[in-house]
Design a protein around this motif. Structure first.
Motif, PDB file in Angstrom:
ATOM      1  N   LYS A  16      77.603  24.747  55.604  1.00 39.30           N
ATOM      2  CA  LYS A  16      77.048  25.409  56.839  1.00 39.30           C
ATOM      3  C   LYS A  16      76.446  26.776  56.516  1.00 39.30           C
ATOM      4  CE  LYS A  16      79.169  22.139  59.957  1.00 39.30           C
ATOM      5  NZ  LYS A  16      80.083  21.991  61.136  1.00 39.30           N
ATOM      6  N   SER A  17      77.507  27.470  55.896  1.00 39.27           N
ATOM      7  CA  SER A  17      77.198  29.005  55.527  1.00 39.27           C
ATOM      8  C   SER A  17      75.882  29.200  54.790  1.00 39.27           C
ATOM      9  CB  SER A  17      78.434  29.807  55.002  1.00 39.27           C
ATOM     10  OG  SER A  17      79.579  29.565  55.887  1.00 39.27           O
ATOM     11  N   LEU A  18      75.746  28.379  53.896  1.00 33.69           N
ATOM     12  CA  LEU A  18      74.859  28.236  52.931  1.00 33.69           C
ATOM     13  C   LEU A  18      73.385  28.185  53.679  1.00 33.69           C
ATOM     14  CD1 LEU A  18      74.431  28.904  49.832  1.00 33.69           C
ATOM     15  CD2 LEU A  18      74.473  26.448  49.573  1.00 33.69           C
ATOM     16  N   SER A  19      73.384  27.002  54.662  1.00 34.54           N
ATOM     17  CA  SER A  19      72.339  26.789  55.384  1.00 34.54           C
ATOM     18  C   SER A  19      71.901  28.066  56.474  1.00 34.54           C
ATOM     19  CB  SER A  19      72.498  25.582  56.173  1.00 34.54           C
ATOM     20  OG  SER A  19      71.475  25.099  56.923  1.00 34.54           O
ATOM     21  N   ASN A  20      73.135  28.714  56.856  1.00 34.86           N
ATOM     22  CA  ASN A  20      72.582  29.678  57.808  1.00 34.86           C
ATOM     23  C   ASN A  20      72.247  30.687  57.260  1.00 34.86           C
ATOM     24  OD1 ASN A  20      73.499  28.042  60.046  1.00 34.86           O
ATOM     25  ND2 ASN A  20      75.499  28.690  59.919  1.00 34.86           N
ATOM     26  N   SER A  21      72.572  31.031  55.915  1.00 34.91           N
ATOM     27  CA  SER A  21      72.314  32.365  55.143  1.00 34.91           C
ATOM     28  C   SER A  21      70.725  32.479  54.667  1.00 34.91           C
ATOM     29  CB  SER A  21      73.242  32.716  53.874  1.00 34.91           C
ATOM     30  OG  SER A  21      72.880  31.828  52.918  1.00 34.91           O
ATOM     31  N   GLY A  22      70.236  30.991  54.488  1.00 33.80           N
ATOM     32  CA  GLY A  22      68.735  31.063  53.928  1.00 33.80           C
ATOM     33  C   GLY A  22      68.637  31.150  52.238  1.00 33.80           C
ATOM     34  N   GLU A  23      69.879  31.431  51.785  1.00 35.35           N
ATOM     35  CA  GLU A  23      70.142  31.881  50.499  1.00 35.35           C
ATOM     36  C   GLU A  23      70.520  30.473  49.508  1.00 35.35           C
ATOM     37  OE1 GLU A  23      69.164  34.576  48.940  1.00 35.35           O
ATOM     38  OE2 GLU A  23      68.791  35.702  50.908  1.00 35.35           O
ATOM     39  N   LYS A  24      70.495  30.605  48.230  1.00 30.85           N
ATOM     40  CA  LYS A  24      70.984  29.228  47.472  1.00 30.85           C
ATOM     41  C   LYS A  24      72.202  29.769  46.951  1.00 30.85           C
ATOM     42  CE  LYS A  24      66.149  28.783  45.866  1.00 30.85           C
ATOM     43  NZ  LYS A  24      65.233  28.588  44.844  1.00 30.85           N
ATOM     44  N   CYS A  25      72.811  30.771  47.250  1.00 29.67           N
ATOM     45  CA  CYS A  25      74.219  31.286  46.560  1.00 29.67           C
ATOM     46  C   CYS A  25      74.980  31.889  47.679  1.00 29.67           C
ATOM     47  CB  CYS A  25      73.983  32.000  45.372  1.00 29.67           C
ATOM     48  SG  CYS A  25      75.454  32.222  44.446  1.00 29.67           S
ATOM     49  N   LEU A  26      76.164  31.669  47.805  1.00 32.00           N
ATOM     50  CA  LEU A  26      77.419  32.438  48.569  1.00 32.00           C
ATOM     51  C   LEU A  26      78.283  33.120  47.586  1.00 32.00           C
ATOM     52  CD1 LEU A  26      78.143  29.728  51.232  1.00 32.00           C
ATOM     53  CD2 LEU A  26      76.553  31.882  51.418  1.00 32.00           C
ATOM     54  N   ILE A  27      78.737  34.326  47.941  1.00 27.33           N
ATOM     55  CA  ILE A  27      79.828  34.971  47.071  1.00 27.33           C
ATOM     56  C   ILE A  27      80.992  34.725  47.797  1.00 27.33           C
ATOM     57  CG2 ILE A  27      80.575  37.401  46.335  1.00 27.33           C
ATOM     58  CD1 ILE A  27      77.448  37.918  46.738  1.00 27.33           C
ATOM     59  N   VAL A  28      82.002  34.284  46.705  1.00 24.59           N
ATOM     60  CA  VAL A  28      83.329  34.110  47.383  1.00 24.59           C
ATOM     61  C   VAL A  28      84.197  35.362  47.080  1.00 24.59           C
ATOM     62  CG1 VAL A  28      85.444  32.414  46.910  1.00 24.59           C
ATOM     63  CG2 VAL A  28      83.045  31.601  46.547  1.00 24.59           C
ATOM     64  N   ILE A  29      84.872  35.922  48.197  1.00 22.96           N
ATOM     65  CA  ILE A  29      85.609  36.906  48.111  1.00 22.96           C
ATOM     66  C   ILE A  29      87.110  36.674  48.826  1.00 22.96           C
ATOM     67  CG2 ILE A  29      83.796  38.741  47.823  1.00 22.96           C
ATOM     68  CD1 ILE A  29      84.036  38.967  51.240  1.00 22.96           C
ATOM     69  N   ASP A  30      88.074  37.621  48.310  1.00 23.96           N
ATOM     70  CA  ASP A  30      89.331  37.149  48.995  1.00 23.96           C
ATOM     71  C   ASP A  30      89.463  38.218  50.340  1.00 23.96           C
ATOM     72  OD1 ASP A  30      89.754  39.944  48.482  1.00 23.96           O
ATOM     73  OD2 ASP A  30      91.423  39.419  46.785  1.00 23.96           O
ATOM     74  N   ASN A  31      90.813  38.373  50.924  1.00 24.30           N
ATOM     75  CA  ASN A  31      90.627  39.081  52.069  1.00 24.30           C
ATOM     76  C   ASN A  31      90.790  40.635  51.958  1.00 24.30           C
ATOM     77  OD1 ASN A  31      91.215  36.577  53.619  1.00 24.30           O
ATOM     78  ND2 ASN A  31      93.449  36.790  53.370  1.00 24.30           N
TER      79      ASN A  31
END
Length: 147
Positions: free
Chosen positions: A18-33
């Protein structure tokens, strides 16, 4: 913009989709708190996980890429950026500080668009325009001046 494409490792595959779809990008960045870069996850990573039969309600912890390409803040130039994009064939490159905290994101689309903007240049070249016809439409001007 950074917030739109960052996720935490404890989100589910479905939430990541869902986040990927909402962003419109092909990649998401995984980060900690603390916004420390942990990795990246692409639409391809999510598809492969689903095809392997991993439940979409499981977290992305086991499927995200834990050795992403990144740049250190203030320690790169345009040439290095271009080289990384072409060699790694990635859509985005995270920029982190010396502690690994995410500071910025460089996007392939934006870098290429900035480098390929048309340059307007006035050329000093004589031009001859050849036309045909009798010049009846522009009479009486064509009696004195050729078209």
């Amino acid at each position: 913009m950074i917030k739109d494409i960052t996720i935490r490792p404890n989100v589910t595959i479905l939430q990541a989709m869902k986040s990927l779809s909402n962003s419109g990008e092909k990649c998401l960045i995984v980060i900690d708190n603390n916004s420390i870069l942990l990795g990246t996850i692409t639409d391809g990573d999510l598809r492969r996980a689903i095809l392997k039969g991993i439940d979409v309600n499981k977290t992305i912890k086991s499927i995200y890429y834990k050795e992403p390409t990144f740049l250190l803040k203030n320690e790169f130039n345009d040439e290095e950026i271009n080289k990384l994009f072409f060699e790694k064939k990635v859509d985005l490159i995270p920029v982190v500080d010396s502690n690994g905290k995410l500071c910025d994101i460089l996007f392939w689309k934006k870098i290429i668009n900035e480098q390929t903007k048309p340059i307007k240049k006035i050329l000093n070249i004589p031009v001859v325009i050849m036309v045909g016809g009798k010049g009846t439409r522009l009479k009486p001007f064509t009696n004195v001046l050729p078209k």
